[in-house]
Design a protein around this motif. Structure first.
Motif, mmCIF file in Angstrom:
data_model
loop_
_atom_site.group_PDB
_atom_site.id
_atom_site.type_symbol
_atom_site.label_atom_id
_atom_site.label_comp_id
_atom_site.label_asym_id
_atom_site.label_seq_id
_atom_site.Cartn_x
_atom_site.Cartn_y
_atom_site.Cartn_z
ATOM 1 N N ASP A 1 0.849 -1.183 0.000
ATOM 2 C CA ASP A 1 0.000 0.000 0.000
ATOM 3 C C ASP A 1 0.889 1.237 0.000
ATOM 4 N N ASP A 2 0.639 2.133 -0.914
ATOM 5 C CA ASP A 2 1.430 3.350 -1.031
ATOM 6 C C ASP A 2 0.905 4.478 -0.157
ATOM 7 N N GLY A 3 -0.181 4.261 0.563
ATOM 8 C CA GLY A 3 -0.738 5.281 1.435
ATOM 9 C C GLY A 3 -1.716 6.213 0.756
ATOM 10 N N LEU A 4 -1.661 6.282 -0.563
ATOM 11 C CA LEU A 4 -2.540 7.215 -1.274
ATOM 12 C C LEU A 4 -4.011 6.855 -1.093
ATOM 13 N N ASN A 5 -4.320 5.594 -0.967
ATOM 14 C CA ASN A 5 -5.714 5.167 -0.858
ATOM 15 C C ASN A 5 -6.253 5.205 0.557
ATOM 16 N N THR A 6 -5.388 5.109 1.559
ATOM 17 C CA THR A 6 -5.885 4.912 2.917
ATOM 18 C C THR A 6 -5.409 5.930 3.942
ATOM 19 N N GLU A 7 -4.452 6.747 3.617
ATOM 20 C CA GLU A 7 -3.892 7.636 4.631
ATOM 21 C C GLU A 7 -4.303 9.091 4.483
ATOM 22 N N VAL A 8 -4.580 9.548 3.279
ATOM 23 C CA VAL A 8 -4.892 10.954 3.058
ATOM 24 C C VAL A 8 -6.401 11.153 3.135
ATOM 25 N N GLN A 9 -6.815 12.046 4.037
ATOM 26 C CA GLN A 9 -8.229 12.378 4.161
ATOM 27 C C GLN A 9 -8.383 13.890 4.112
ATOM 28 N N SER A 10 -9.535 14.325 3.621
ATOM 29 C CA SER A 10 -9.811 15.758 3.536
ATOM 30 C C SER A 10 -11.315 15.990 3.552
ATOM 31 N N GLY A 11 -11.690 17.248 3.692
ATOM 32 C CA GLY A 11 -13.085 17.659 3.586
ATOM 33 C C GLY A 11 -13.776 17.970 4.889
ATOM 34 N N GLY A 12 -13.334 17.386 5.985
ATOM 35 C CA GLY A 12 -14.000 17.610 7.259
ATOM 36 C C GLY A 12 -13.966 19.056 7.722
ATOM 37 N N THR A 13 -12.916 19.780 7.330
ATOM 38 C CA THR A 13 -12.799 21.180 7.750
ATOM 39 C C THR A 13 -13.821 22.081 7.079
ATOM 40 N N LEU A 14 -14.442 21.609 5.992
ATOM 41 C CA LEU A 14 -15.457 22.428 5.331
ATOM 42 C C LEU A 14 -16.588 22.810 6.284
ATOM 43 N N SER A 15 -16.855 21.966 7.268
ATOM 44 C CA SER A 15 -17.931 22.246 8.222
ATOM 45 C C SER A 15 -17.648 23.485 9.064
ATOM 46 N N SER A 16 -16.380 23.859 9.183
ATOM 47 C CA SER A 16 -16.039 25.041 9.977
ATOM 48 C C SER A 16 -15.506 26.201 9.140
ATOM 49 N N CYS A 17 -15.083 25.947 7.909
ATOM 50 C CA CYS A 17 -14.481 27.035 7.121
ATOM 51 C C CYS A 17 -15.401 27.562 6.024
ATOM 52 N N ALA A 18 -16.488 26.873 5.747
ATOM 53 C CA ALA A 18 -17.369 27.273 4.645
ATOM 54 C C ALA A 18 -18.783 27.523 5.159
ATOM 55 N N ALA A 19 -19.482 28.405 4.478
ATOM 56 C CA ALA A 19 -20.866 28.720 4.835
ATOM 57 C C ALA A 19 -21.749 27.481 4.673
ATOM 58 N N GLU A 20 -22.843 27.435 5.398
ATOM 59 C CA GLU A 20 -23.738 26.277 5.347
ATOM 60 C C GLU A 20 -24.303 26.037 3.950
ATOM 61 N N ASP A 21 -24.422 27.088 3.134
ATOM 62 C CA ASP A 21 -24.972 26.918 1.780
ATOM 63 C C ASP A 21 -23.887 26.624 0.736
ATOM 64 N N ASN A 22 -22.642 26.445 1.169
ATOM 65 C CA ASN A 22 -21.550 26.122 0.255
ATOM 66 C C ASN A 22 -21.786 24.731 -0.336
ATOM 67 N N PRO A 23 -21.813 24.605 -1.671
ATOM 68 C CA PRO A 23 -22.116 23.301 -2.274
ATOM 69 C C PRO A 23 -21.083 22.216 -1.976
ATOM 70 N N CYS A 24 -19.824 22.588 -1.836
ATOM 71 C CA CYS A 24 -18.803 21.583 -1.488
ATOM 72 C C CYS A 24 -19.032 21.079 -0.065
ATOM 73 N N ARG A 25 -19.297 22.007 0.849
ATOM 74 C CA ARG A 25 -19.571 21.600 2.228
ATOM 75 C C ARG A 25 -20.783 20.686 2.275
ATOM 76 N N ARG A 26 -21.823 21.082 1.581
ATOM 77 C CA ARG A 26 -23.061 20.298 1.588
ATOM 78 C C ARG A 26 -22.825 18.895 1.034
ATOM 79 N N ALA A 27 -22.053 18.803 -0.053
ATOM 80 C CA ALA A 27 -21.770 17.500 -0.667
ATOM 81 C C ALA A 27 -20.997 16.599 0.298
ATOM 82 N N PHE A 28 -19.976 17.150 0.956
ATOM 83 C CA PHE A 28 -19.205 16.351 1.909
ATOM 84 C C PHE A 28 -20.075 15.887 3.069
ATOM 85 N N GLU A 29 -20.856 16.802 3.638
ATOM 86 C CA GLU A 29 -21.679 16.445 4.789
ATOM 87 C C GLU A 29 -22.767 15.442 4.417
ATOM 88 N N ASP A 30 -23.364 15.614 3.244
ATOM 89 C CA ASP A 30 -24.385 14.653 2.804
ATOM 90 C C ASP A 30 -23.780 13.279 2.553
#
Length: 116
Positions: A1-30
């Protein structure tokens, strides 16, 4: 395993850095079923490496001699060492930094809103 599939995560910070109507935030949370949850990020990481360079994605290039093969029935891929080709693969050097780089881009205010 090269780590690319299992070690890198992102998107959780959108809940605190983006407005509630932000489409990226909404997509991640949904998709993740709630706020502050990250997901595996191999596609965004690959895109970051191509657009901004492998160093900005906290990766290095490897595999000058060989090629990637894909099993058509399973979708699994494997690096096969062999004669030199024009193919290489990414090796992750810092999973946390890679995820943070993706999050920084996700949290940026769109250029169209910065001008307003």
């Amino acid at each position: 395993d090269d780590g690319l599939n299992t070690e890198v995560q992102s998107g959780g910070t959108l809940s605190s850095c983006a407005a509630e109507d932000n489409p990226c935030r909404r997509a991640f949370e949904d998709y993740e079923g709630g706020p502050n949850l990250s997901r595996y990020s191999w596609d965004p990481l690959s895109t970051l490496a191509v657009v901004r360079g492998v160093e900005s994605a906290s990766c290095a290039l490897s595999g000058d001699d060989g090629l990637n093969t894909v099993d058509a029935s399973s979708g699994n891929n494997e690096w096969i060492s062999g004669p030199a080709t024009n193919q290489t693969y990414l090796v992750l050097t810092d999973a946390t930094a890679a995820g943070n780089s993706i999050d920084e881009l996700l949290c940026q205010t769109p250029a169209s809103r910065r001008r307003e």
